[in-house]
Write a protein that holds these residues in place. Structure first.
Motif, PDB file in Angstrom:
ATOM      1  N   ILE A 121       1.142  -1.011  -0.243  1.00  0.00           N
ATOM      2  CA  ILE A 121       0.408   0.106   0.033  1.00  0.00           C
ATOM      3  C   ILE A 121       1.237   1.124   0.342  1.00  0.00           C
ATOM      4  O   ILE A 121       1.102   2.005  -0.455  1.00  0.00           O
ATOM      5  N   HIS A 127      -1.167   8.961  -1.999  1.00  0.00           N
ATOM      6  CA  HIS A 127      -2.501  10.156  -1.157  1.00  0.00           C
ATOM      7  C   HIS A 127      -1.501   9.857  -0.752  1.00  0.00           C
ATOM      8  O   HIS A 127      -1.471   8.743   0.146  1.00  0.00           O
ATOM      9  N   THR A 130      -3.355   7.322   1.742  1.00  0.00           N
ATOM     10  CA  THR A 130      -3.234   5.935   1.868  1.00  0.00           C
ATOM     11  C   THR A 130      -1.540   5.964   1.984  1.00  0.00           C
ATOM     12  O   THR A 130      -1.023   4.573   2.798  1.00  0.00           O
ATOM     13  N   LEU A 133      -1.940   5.160   6.564  1.00  0.00           N
ATOM     14  CA  LEU A 133      -2.874   3.725   6.504  1.00  0.00           C
ATOM     15  C   LEU A 133      -1.609   2.786   6.288  1.00  0.00           C
ATOM     16  O   LEU A 133      -1.947   1.433   6.609  1.00  0.00           O
ATOM     17  N   GLU A 136       0.988   2.449   9.124  1.00  0.00           N
ATOM     18  CA  GLU A 136       0.621   1.803  10.405  1.00  0.00           C
ATOM     19  C   GLU A 136      -0.239   0.318  10.290  1.00  0.00           C
ATOM     20  O   GLU A 136       0.643  -0.489  11.023  1.00  0.00           O
ATOM     21  N   LEU A 137      -0.676   0.125   9.217  1.00  0.00           N
ATOM     22  CA  LEU A 137      -0.571  -1.591   8.719  1.00  0.00           C
ATOM     23  C   LEU A 137       0.668  -2.119   8.868  1.00  0.00           C
ATOM     24  O   LEU A 137       1.013  -3.291   9.372  1.00  0.00           O
TER      25      LEU A 137
ATOM     26  N   TYR B 146     -11.027   3.300  -0.632  1.00  0.00           N
ATOM     27  CA  TYR B 146      -9.990   2.254   0.009  1.00  0.00           C
ATOM     28  C   TYR B 146      -9.439   2.583   0.543  1.00  0.00           C
ATOM     29  O   TYR B 146      -8.861   1.524   1.773  1.00  0.00           O
ATOM     30  N   PRO B 147      -9.928   4.251   1.334  1.00  0.00           N
ATOM     31  CA  PRO B 147      -8.761   4.745   2.886  1.00  0.00           C
ATOM     32  C   PRO B 147      -9.537   3.673   3.647  1.00  0.00           C
ATOM     33  O   PRO B 147      -9.075   2.948   4.629  1.00  0.00           O
ATOM     34  N   ILE B 150      -8.717   0.116   3.868  1.00  0.00           N
ATOM     35  CA  ILE B 150      -7.248  -0.590   4.829  1.00  0.00           C
ATOM     36  C   ILE B 150      -7.696  -0.133   6.141  1.00  0.00           C
ATOM     37  O   ILE B 150      -6.933  -0.798   6.848  1.00  0.00           O
ATOM     38  N   ALA B 151      -8.682   0.732   6.332  1.00  0.00           N
ATOM     39  CA  ALA B 151      -8.814   0.975   8.169  1.00  0.00           C
ATOM     40  C   ALA B 151      -9.379  -0.190   8.875  1.00  0.00           C
ATOM     41  O   ALA B 151      -8.737  -1.246   9.716  1.00  0.00           O
ATOM     42  N   ILE B 154      -6.575  -2.833   8.899  1.00  0.00           N
ATOM     43  CA  ILE B 154      -5.417  -2.256   9.984  1.00  0.00           C
ATOM     44  C   ILE B 154      -6.490  -2.904  12.146  1.00  0.00           C
ATOM     45  O   ILE B 154      -5.790  -2.945  12.161  1.00  0.00           O
ATOM     46  N   VAL B 157      -6.381  -6.558  12.381  1.00  0.00           N
ATOM     47  CA  VAL B 157      -4.293  -6.710  12.236  1.00  0.00           C
ATOM     48  C   VAL B 157      -4.407  -6.120  14.105  1.00  0.00           C
ATOM     49  O   VAL B 157      -3.730  -7.778  14.682  1.00  0.00           O
TER      50      VAL B 157
END
Lengths: 481, 201
Positions: A121, A127, A130, A133, A136-137, B146-147, B150-151, B154, B157
């Motif tokens: 990502i 952006h 992203t 994020l 963070e992931l 998309y974000p 992803i959140a 997260i 996880v």
């Protein structure tokens, strides 16, 4: 209002890796300890499948999707393929290590794959949101992996330090991004670039935001003075996790720097150049000098990684396409070298014994001339001794710096490289000229032996094709602007 | 002064006061309660900005759930304040220096005119049927999908990590198996025993 379905095709590799990680998570529940190999094989299959998908979907021109938050370009493709290869090797090296230490659980592979998704990502972020994020992931997976050895107080302490400092770094980065948003009114990297083009680069607000962004990046890279977590985390984490942290995430960190500083903020180059010069000189200095005083090889390699990040920043701070591609080359080579070095520590360790002191390398030549030779090549490459590719990587970044007329900086870099050579050569001296203290033969599985050979020999054998890789890097960089 | 301005200054003053109390007060329970006050005043400011959804969420989620949990933790843990304050004086000079520098920097930034009224146009007034809940949802599930996804990853996880780090199967712990509990039959539990009634002695 009508909803237009975004084009999800470019993001298929991410979706595939994530779905497979979930599948492994569930499959692993039904496996007994003896059949844990199924999780391992599935994880490897995931990485191979992702590599095939990325390869098939390779694009010649940048493609934007998800309202420009996702970008697929040459840079993303090259880095993603490198991340798959490095992570797959990490899994091969760490399997035996995990098994003999009671950490052979499916979650290691699952968290590793989630980390890979995070890196992917970051690598193809278009952006700020992203980018953040993804970071963070990745970070969250890494924190958990560091604490994976639950009964080790050292690992827990390392995880705690990593978590607190990492959270602070993310906060800094986010604060910087929010200031930049306040000034430019945009979070999309390309739009920020456009907005900055019409602005005064000396704007105090912009520089304020930029400083916070750079502090966040420097924390993630582990550049001095934001390096405090690196030695403790590398030392405290189980070696298999150190191997993971020290390799693939560096590629993601490179992508972070490229996307933020060059993709978005290149118009502020005059401002960030000075900051990066200080970071680079301090990293090379502190990293190389303190590494000499270490007697634990994991700590030594941690300081070595700090100094390598300094060299890598040299390429970035030259602020030329040539410099960026040499930095990319440097970080790719560094990932391979670091993979080999930590892999070697894992190889020499066995149940109940960690080969992490320098003395453990004493007389390696008597125990196994082959592994001593491999370690010799690795250390030569790290130090930057000519026949190895490590020399070439250093040469390119220093050339880039000289190319923009920063000769004093180049001289400082060479001096620190010479100082750094001392502790790499010390390991070679220990291996070849000292008596072995313990004569236990080194046992390793066939896959590990083969991969280790390929991994290290790559550092020599790649020399004839070095031009191809450099071309690949410069093509990737060219697409950015 | 307009009434709106008065409300703004009132909530802002309460917010700053409460935030300052959170970090200076000695008792952790009182600090948590001041944080609740800070959240309430921030929610008030949001209402003033016509962001009623965010304001309600702030009160519901932070005050209603997060702070209550936090209070539970504070009350259950025996926090030793003396130990927490150890080293405070030692780090005060350098910490204070950094804080003063940051305040000066921020003052420079804020007075640079970038945040002046001329740079921040007044948002258009919305009609009565405008729902910012719907607008937020629309943006979140289309433009920011998309974000948003992803959140979600997260969070997954975080769950996996928490379970990995804390779950242990100890041999001496007793577990309930709902499957077995449901399938249980009368004859497994009750045994009819024929015996002669005992006589009183």
């Amino acid at each position: 209002m009508t909803f237009e379905m975004p084009n999800i095709l470019p993001a298929v590799p991410e979706i595939f890796v994530f779905s497979m990680a979930c599948v492994i998570l569930i499959v692993d529940l039904f496996l007994s300890e003896r059949r844990r190999i199924v999780s391992y094989l599935l994880a490897q299959a995931t990485l191979i499948g992702a590599a095939i998908l990325t390869f098939k979907l390779m694009v010649s021109e940048p493609v934007f999707t998800f309202s420009n938050m996702f970008v697929a370009d040459r840079l993303a493709d090259v880095l993603k393929l490198a991340i798959y290869a490095v992570t797959a090797s990490v899994f091969v090296y760490s399997r035996d290590y995990l098994r003999t230490r009671g950490m052979y659980r499916g979650e290691y592979f699952v968290l590793g794959l989630f980390g890979v998704v995070g890196m992917m990502i970051i690598v193809s972020a278009g952006h700020f949101l992203t980018l953040y994020l993804g970071l963070e992931l990745l970070a969250l997976s890494l924190y958990a992996m560091v604490a994976f050895q639950r009964d080790s107080s050292q690992a827990t302490e390392a995880a705690m330090k990593y978590f607190v400092l990492g959270a602070m770094a993310s906060g800094m980065l986010l604060y910087g991004m929010s200031i930049l948003y306040g000034v430019t009114g945009n979070l999309e990297i390309a739009a920020v670039r456009r907005a900055l083009a019409g602005m005064d680069a000396d704007n105090v607000m912009l520089i304020f935001g930029l400083v916070f962004v750079i502090v966040g990046i420097a924390f993630k890279l582990g550049a001095v003075p934001f390096h405090m977590w690196v030695p403790d985390v590398y030392h405290g984490a189980p070696t298999s996790v150190t191997l993971y942290i020290g390799t693939a995430p560096k590629l993601a960190a490179f992508a972070l720097v490229i996307r933020l500083l060059i993709g978005g903020l290149e118009n502020l180059a005059a401002s960030w150049q000075d900051i990066l010069v200080i970071l680079a000189v301090l990293s090379m200095g502190v990293g190389n000098v303190i590494a000499i005083a270490q007697d634990n090889i994991k700590r030594m390699l941690a300081y070595s990684s700090i100094s390598h990040m300094g060299f890598f920043l040299l390429g970035i701070l030259s602020a030329t396409p040539n410099g960026y591609s040499s930095a990319m080359f440097y970080v790719l080579i560094y990932a391979v070298m670091s993979l080999g070095s930590f892999g070697m520590i894992i190889l020499l360790s066995r149940s109940g014994f960690e080969a992490e002191r320098l003395e453990d390398f004493k007389g390696l030549n008597q125990r196994s001339p082959w592994y001593a030779l491999l370690m010799l090549i690795l250390m030569f490459s790290m130090a930057g001794v000519p026949p190895t590719v490590g020399f070439y990587a250093k040469l390119l970044v220093i050339q880039a710096v000289i190319g923009v007329g920063m000769v004093p900086l180049a001289i400082v870099a060479v001096l620190f490289a010479v100082i750094g050579a001392y502790y790499y050569l010390r390991i070679i001296k220990l291996m070849y000229f000292d008596e072995a203290e313990d004569k236990t033969p080194i046992v390793a599985g066939g896959d590990v032996r083969l991969l280790m050979g390929v991994n290290v020999m790559l550092l020599l054998a790649i020399m004839p094709w070095i031009g191809v890789i450099i071309d690949l890097c410069s093509q990737a960089i060219k697409q950015l602007s | 002064m307009e009434f709106k301005q008065f409300i703004f200054y009132f909530f802002s003053a309460v917010l700053v006061f409460a935030a300052a109390m959170v970090i200076t007060i000695r008792n952790p329970v009182k600090a948590a309660l001041f944080l609740v006050l800070a959240f309430f005043s921030a929610a008030g400011l949001w209402i003033l900005l016509q962001a009623e959804f965010l304001a309600i969420i702030l009160v519901l989620v932070y005050v209603g759930a997060v702070m209550v949990l936090f209070l539970f933790v504070v009350m259950m843990l025996d926090i030793n304040l003396v130990r927490l304050r150890e080293g405070f004086g030692e780090y005060l000079p350098i910490g204070g220096l950094v804080a003063v520098l940051l305040v000066i920097e921020m003052a420079i930034i804020l007075s640079s005119g970038q945040f002046g009224l001329e740079n921040m146009p007044e948002p258009p007034a919305y009609t009565a049927d405008y729902s910012n809940t719907r607008e937020l949802g629309r943006l979140l599930y289309t433009f920011y999908v998309y974000p948003f996804e992803i959140a979600a990853i997260i969070l997954l996880v975080a769950i996996v990590a928490a379970i990995t780090l804390t779950m242990r199967r100890r041999k001496d712990t007793k577990y309930q198996d709902p499957n077995k509990q449901i399938r249980v039959d009368r004859k497994d539990r009750v045994r009819m025993v024929k015996m002669r009634s005992e006589k009183k002695v």
